[in-house]
Design a protein around this motif. Structure first.
Motif, short mmCIF file in Angstrom:
data_model
loop_
_atom_site.label_atom_id
_atom_site.label_comp_id
_atom_site.label_asym_id
_atom_site.label_seq_id
_atom_site.Cartn_x
_atom_site.Cartn_y
_atom_site.Cartn_z
N PRO B 8 0.70 -1.21 -0.01
CA PRO B 8 -0.15 -0.03 -0.11
C PRO B 8 0.92 1.14 0.07
O PRO B 8 2.02 1.16 0.03
CB PRO B 8 -0.50 -0.27 1.18
N ALA B 9 0.17 2.41 -0.20
CA ALA B 9 0.88 3.65 -0.19
C ALA B 9 1.33 4.11 1.27
O ALA B 9 2.14 4.76 1.56
CB ALA B 9 0.15 4.75 -0.66
N GLY B 16 5.89 -4.95 17.11
CA GLY B 16 5.89 -6.37 17.04
C GLY B 16 5.46 -7.08 16.07
O GLY B 16 5.70 -8.09 16.02
N GLU B 17 4.38 -6.57 15.17
CA GLU B 17 4.18 -7.19 14.12
C GLU B 17 4.81 -7.44 13.07
O GLU B 17 5.89 -6.64 12.79
CB GLU B 17 2.75 -6.32 13.45
N ASN B 18 4.73 -8.58 12.25
CA ASN B 18 5.41 -8.95 11.11
C ASN B 18 4.68 -8.30 10.03
O ASN B 18 3.34 -8.26 10.00
CB ASN B 18 5.57 -10.47 10.84
N LEU B 19 5.31 -7.65 9.00
CA LEU B 19 4.69 -7.05 7.88
C LEU B 19 5.13 -7.10 6.65
O LEU B 19 6.41 -7.72 6.66
CB LEU B 19 4.57 -5.55 8.26
N VAL B 20 4.27 -7.01 5.61
CA VAL B 20 4.83 -7.46 4.02
C VAL B 20 4.78 -6.04 3.29
O VAL B 20 3.55 -5.70 3.18
CB VAL B 20 4.34 -8.53 3.59
N LEU B 21 5.68 -5.48 2.68
CA LEU B 21 5.58 -4.37 1.84
C LEU B 21 5.69 -4.89 0.20
O LEU B 21 6.32 -5.81 0.18
CB LEU B 21 6.56 -3.50 1.98
N GLY B 103 9.48 2.96 -7.56
CA GLY B 103 8.20 3.12 -7.26
C GLY B 103 7.98 4.48 -6.20
O GLY B 103 8.92 4.95 -5.77
N GLN B 104 6.45 4.40 -6.15
CA GLN B 104 6.41 5.63 -5.12
C GLN B 104 6.30 5.51 -3.72
O GLN B 104 6.50 6.73 -2.95
CB GLN B 104 4.93 6.30 -5.45
N GLY B 105 6.75 4.42 -3.18
CA GLY B 105 7.00 4.24 -1.96
C GLY B 105 5.72 3.71 -1.13
O GLY B 105 4.62 3.91 -1.26
N THR B 106 6.15 3.21 0.07
CA THR B 106 5.26 2.76 1.22
C THR B 106 5.44 3.56 2.37
O THR B 106 6.74 3.43 2.79
CB THR B 106 5.14 1.28 1.31
N THR B 107 4.83 4.24 3.10
CA THR B 107 5.13 5.03 4.30
C THR B 107 4.48 4.10 5.72
O THR B 107 3.37 4.02 5.64
CB THR B 107 4.26 6.51 4.48
N LEU B 108 5.48 3.78 6.26
CA LEU B 108 5.18 2.97 7.30
C LEU B 108 5.28 3.57 8.52
O LEU B 108 6.27 4.43 8.89
CB LEU B 108 6.30 1.44 7.41
#
Lengths: 119, 112
Positions: B8-9, B16-21, B103-108
């Motif tokens: 996502p953008a 603590g969460e595992n996440l996927v970009l 790419g435009q990037g994902t801001t986390l």
């Protein structure tokens, strides 16, 4: 961190004035790049260099020129600055792949950026 | 023309969460794919480089995978921390100039 510096880090100038940004590296890398970063457009390549005195255009080269007289320095010049050139400018370097063997291309490392405002 | 898309953008998760970009590209003829991190007002920090012949790369809590045939890469961040908050950019190299196409990037945002 890769040894890349950019100068100046911030600059405010007026429309119509010439501006030169400098990128200096201490890594002796062959390839150097200038990108600009703008909201809504992301990062885009302006010009790049594949050796001393060897340069070529990127996708947004209009209004910009570059020079590379030494391995360590890559200059970006705005001949007559316009408001549309207000942006953050990043220099990047890479050792590149073996000549003609781009599959072994190496990482690109970025400088800290120059924030340019054209009034 | 090569195009790179990141979804996502923006993403906000608890610590603590595992996440996927996710990163996708339209032309599978790439040489490499590189993941970067950018903090506000700062330059880009290289995180991982995956060469076209590789399937994945790992660095600490980060793991990046590459599936050239489907035009996809993922960046997996394990056990996220507030210090991971930043914009993550993926970029591919295609063509013989070595230029990166971003790419435009994902801001986390990782919340404590």
């Amino acid at each position: 961190d890769a040894g890349i510096t950019q100068s100046p880090r911030h600059k405010v100038t007026e429309t119509g004035t010439p501006v030169t940004l400098r990128c200096h590296q201490t890594e002796n890398h062959r390839y150097m790049y200038w990108y600009r970063q703008d909201p809504g457009h992301g990062l885009r390549l302006i010009h790049y260099s594949y050796g001393v005195k060897d340069t070529d255009k990127g996708e947004v080269s209009d209004g910009y020129s570059v020079s590379r007289s030494k391995t360590e320095d890559f200059l970006l010049t705005l001949e007559s600055a316009t408001s549309s050139q207000t942006s953050v400018y990043f220099c990047a370097i890479s050792s590149g792949g073996l000549a003609g063997v781009w599959g072994s291309y190496n990482e690109q490392f970025f400088g800290p950026g120059t924030r340019l405002t054209v009034l | 023309k090569q195009e790179v898309t990141q979804i996502p953008a923006a993403l906000s998760v608890p610590e603590g969460e595992n996440l996927v970009l996710n990163c996708s590209f339209t032309d599978s003829a790439i040489y490499n794919l590189q993941w970067f991190r950018q903090d506000p007002g700062k330059g880009l920090t290289s995180l991982l480089l995956i060469q076209s012949s590789q399937r994945e790369q790992t660095s600490g809590r980060l793991n990046a995978s590459l599936d050239k045939s489907s035009g996809r890469s993922t960046l997996y961040i394990a056990a996220s921390q507030p210090g991971d908050s930043a914009t993550y950019l993926c970029a591919v190299i295609s063509g013989n100039t070595g230029k990166l196409i971003f790419g435009q990037g994902t801001t986390l945002q990782v919340k404590p």
